[in-house]
Every structure is written in C-alpha cells, then in structure tokens.
Motif scaffolding. Structure first.
Motif, mmCIF file in Angstrom:
data_model
loop_
_atom_site.group_PDB
_atom_site.id
_atom_site.type_symbol
_atom_site.label_atom_id
_atom_site.label_comp_id
_atom_site.label_asym_id
_atom_site.label_seq_id
_atom_site.Cartn_x
_atom_site.Cartn_y
_atom_site.Cartn_z
ATOM 1 N N ALA A 174 0.817 -1.210 0.000
ATOM 2 C CA ALA A 174 0.000 0.000 0.000
ATOM 3 C C ALA A 174 0.852 1.261 0.000
ATOM 4 O O ALA A 174 1.767 1.408 0.809
ATOM 5 N N THR A 175 0.534 2.168 -0.903
ATOM 6 C CA THR A 175 1.171 3.490 -0.898
ATOM 7 C C THR A 175 0.602 4.317 0.249
ATOM 8 O O THR A 175 1.295 5.119 0.870
ATOM 9 N N HIS A 176 -0.677 4.118 0.512
ATOM 10 C CA HIS A 176 -1.360 4.811 1.598
ATOM 11 C C HIS A 176 -2.300 3.819 2.271
ATOM 12 O O HIS A 176 -3.019 3.078 1.603
ATOM 13 N N LEU A 177 -2.276 3.819 3.602
ATOM 14 C CA LEU A 177 -3.081 2.884 4.378
ATOM 15 C C LEU A 177 -4.057 3.661 5.244
ATOM 16 O O LEU A 177 -3.649 4.539 6.013
ATOM 17 N N ASN A 178 -5.345 3.350 5.106
ATOM 18 C CA ASN A 178 -6.333 3.929 6.010
ATOM 19 C C ASN A 178 -6.883 2.841 6.918
ATOM 20 O O ASN A 178 -7.276 1.765 6.456
ATOM 21 N N LEU A 179 -6.881 3.106 8.218
ATOM 22 C CA LEU A 179 -7.412 2.168 9.205
ATOM 23 C C LEU A 179 -8.708 2.739 9.753
ATOM 24 O O LEU A 179 -8.737 3.871 10.232
ATOM 25 N N VAL A 180 -9.769 1.951 9.695
ATOM 26 C CA VAL A 180 -11.080 2.454 10.085
ATOM 27 C C VAL A 180 -11.230 2.564 11.594
ATOM 28 O O VAL A 180 -12.135 3.230 12.088
ATOM 29 N N SER A 181 -10.316 1.941 12.332
ATOM 30 C CA SER A 181 -10.348 1.999 13.799
ATOM 31 C C SER A 181 -8.960 2.314 14.342
ATOM 32 O O SER A 181 -7.962 1.742 13.898
ATOM 33 N N GLU A 182 -8.910 3.216 15.307
ATOM 34 C CA GLU A 182 -7.644 3.505 15.996
ATOM 35 C C GLU A 182 -7.133 2.272 16.728
ATOM 36 O O GLU A 182 -5.933 2.153 17.007
ATOM 37 N N GLY A 183 -8.030 1.336 17.015
ATOM 38 C CA GLY A 183 -7.626 0.105 17.680
ATOM 39 C C GLY A 183 -6.706 -0.758 16.845
ATOM 40 O O GLY A 183 -6.026 -1.645 17.368
#
Length: 405
Positions: A174-183
């Motif tokens: 991944a060039t950019h990673l989005n995580l839907v939870s801070e957990g």
C-alpha cells in the motif's frame, strides 16, 4: 491540489449500492465524494458484486451502469450463506471477474477496501502489475478473527501462516493505508506508506430525524439491528437475557447472517416469547423501529479479535438519541466512553451485567449534537476523497503528487 488530466481511478469493493451492509454504505458515500471532485473528463470505475450480503434480501441491480464519469461493474455471485468456504468460492468469482474486466486497462490509482482481506490482496496484486499507487482501506484483521473464530486447530495451524503472509504482502504494497479503527494502530507497524484513520460515520438518512420522541411503550423495547454472525454472538446473550426479563422487556432483532439459526434454536430451546425476529429492512422502515424503541442494543462476541474494532452500528445508533446498551470491550468500549458517555456498557456475553445495567438505568436527557457533527459521514468521506486524490499519478515513472494545502 494539482491533479493530472483525464485521470482514471479503479475502486475495488466487494459490496456497493444497493447492497445492504456497512461496507456498501461506506464505499458508496466515498464514491459520491470522489465523483463530485473529479472532472467530467476523468473516469471513476467501480468493480463490485451483484447484491449478495444477505440471502434473505437480494436487491435488484444492473450488471453495468454509467452515471456521468462513474462506471459500475457488478459481478454475479454464486448462491451462498456467508459461510467460510462459501465466501472463498464467492471471492474466487469476484477475483476472476475483476481480472477479466481490467485486462489491458490502464489506471492512475487503485483503491481497495478490505473487510475481506482478499479484496485488499487483489488490489495489491493489480497495483503491482499495473505499477500504480494503491490506497488501501482496512476495516478488519482476518488473522485475528481466524485465531478466535475458527475452532478447528488444524485449520488454524495451516491457514494462519498463509493469511499472515498475505496480510503482510498486502499492507507493504500500500502506498497509503487507512485504518477504520484507531484500535488497529499497533497491528500495522510494517506499513511502508502514510497512515490515516478515516472512520465510519453517520449517513445523511439519519440526520434531522426525530428519534428522541417518547415511544410510550407499556413494556420497554430493546432493539438490535445488523448482522447476525459469529462476530456478534447474539445467541450467547439475547435468549437467556430475554428469558429472564420476560414480562419486563421486549427484544426486537432485525437482520440476518450466518449464525441466525443458532439464535433461533436457542430461543426455541428456552421457549422465549419476548423476542421478535425481523429480516433486513429498508432504512426508512428501520428508522421507524428505532423511533419506537426505548433502547438500542449492540454486542460483540467475547473474542480478543473484536477488541480492536469499532462496529459501524455505533455511529448509526449514536444518531438516534436513544440509550445505547453495548456489550463490548477494548477500543469499542473506549470509543463509547469518550464520545457517547451516556452508553450502558457491560462485558460481552455477561448476562448478569446486561440485566444490571438495564434494570438500573435512570432516564436522562441525551444530547449528541457534537457527536453527530464530528462523525457526519459526508464530512469524513470528503476528507478521505481528498486524501485519495492526492495520490494521483502523472506517469507510471513519475513521483506522486501530494496535497500541499
């Protein structure tokens, strides 16, 4: 933000409108935000599946649609009941369909959303083959789920190393990673790209609706709406709790999923008569049930894997102005204690605590205007769309262009 002309973005998502689930709602809102920010000469291509989230509710949809600069391809799925091996076969059909549709096609950027790891893995393989950036949206951690949910130790033994290698490859691609939870923060330290935390949110359908009006029920109603699967563990908490609260509370359970039959069997075994079961329904109908309820119920199974997630229902529930009863641990509990301080929280699968928080509840004025404003889905997806567009590519060999604002 400087973007190339005639940009083409590919969106890989297993669920999309009009399918009825959290993944569909999220990606549909994101696509709307992206489409509004791209020019008529740009192309936004979505490859998804024909609606298949719930066997009891299959919405009608076209296999191909063209709406302005947006094209949507929906790949037919084999009939399945959301079982583990059913989902493998379904995804194989999706995998084949995606490669067929994208053969000889050029893209400037690939976005993949992955509650199902293999959608992300598919995005990683395509991004590598086409030498373009990958924007990866992570909504679940499959290896954690398998450790807790898969009971057969031999399947776990052989499957987990494979899954972990696929996860590592996907994340590092991944060039950019989005995580839907801070957990999830501590689980993806191997990421090579930038990391953001664009959560789920509250859809416009729920804004401006008067849920707070008094329901005037003779017997208070507790409503659950959503998936009925291993992750929710409803069969472990609702039947016995409802049995002990007969004559005092009524339970509405709205939804479908892989473990619904377990719930039905347990209700039958205990001869519970104060639980009403409803199939998945349109949001307009669902909001009527919310309005008539005294409490809204949320539950995650008592597995370590679910201590990192934020159930998407939290945002929907938060918009109702109704008291939330939540059997959760980990980050979901922390989130509720921070943003929805009026929630009634108990340990997952703990019947005694559930009964205690309900019977000791004292009515209070609930005001969640700040929460609703902060987690408005449109606002969140607008920011996420800007983040995605900042990874546009001028040429395959060129460096990435980032937002300088």
């Amino acid at each position: 933000m400087i973007l190339p002309k005639n940009m083409k973005i590919l969106i890989l998502t297993f669920y999309f409108q009009p399918d009825f689930c959290a993944g569909s709602f999220r990606t549909t809102a994101l696509v709307n935000a992206l489409q509004s920010k791209m020019s008529k000469n740009d192309t936004l291509e979505v490859i998804t599946t024909m609606p298949n989230r719930y066997k009891s509710r299959r919405e009608k949809a076209e296999t191909y649609e063209e709406i302005g600069n947006l094209t949507i391809h929906r790949i037919p799925m084999p009939d399945h009941n959301n079982g583990f091996f059913d989902q493998i076969l379904a995804f194989w059909e999706y995998w084949k369909g995606v490669f067929q549709l994208t053969k000889n096609q050029h893209y400037d950027l690939i976005y993949a959303t992955s509650s199902r790891l293999f959608t992300g893995f598919l995005g990683a393989k395509m991004a590598k083959n086409k030498q373009v950036p990958l924007y990866l949206d992570i909504r679940d951690i499959l290896s954690d789920t398998i450790k807790d949910v898969v009971k057969n130790k031999w399947i776990r033994f052989f499957l987990l190393p494979i899954i972990k290698r696929i996860e590592k490859y996907t994340i590092q691609s991944a060039t950019h990673l989005n995580l839907v939870s801070e957990g999830f923060r501590g689980s993806f330290t191997e990421s090579n790209g930038n990391v953001t935390f664009f959560t789920n949110g509250i859809d416009e359908d729920f804004l401006g609706v008067d849920f707070a009006k008094s329901s005037h029920n003779t017997i208070p109603i507790i409503t659950y709406a959503g998936n009925i699967g291993e992750g929710q563990g409803l069969e472990k908490i609702i039947p016995e709790t409802a049995k002990r609260l007969e004559g005092k509370y009524i339970f509405n359970v709205i939804g479908d999923g892989g473990t619904k039959q377990k719930l039905v069997d347990k209700l039958t075994e205990l001869k519970v008569n104060n639980v009403n079961l409803f199939p998945p329904m349109k949001r307009s109908e669902l909001m009527e049930y919310y309005a008539k309820s005294d409490f809204i119920f949320l539950h995650l199974n008592d597995y370590q894997a679910f201590e990192k997630v934020i159930p998407s229902k939290i945002f929907e529930y938060g918009a109702t102005q109704k008291p939330i009863i939540a059997g959760v641990n980990g980050y979901a509990r922390e989130f509720l204690q921070t943003y929805l301080v009026d929630s009634l929280i108990f340990q997952p699968c703990n019947i005694e605590e559930f009964i205690h928080v309900v019977e000791n509840y004292e009515p209070q004025n609930i005001c969640r205007e700040q929460f609703i404003h902060q987690f408005n889905r449109t606002n969140i997806m607008t920011k996420m769309a800007e983040s995605i567009l900042s990874l546009s590519v001028i040429k395959k060999e060129s460096s990435l262009i980032y937002d300088e604002n």
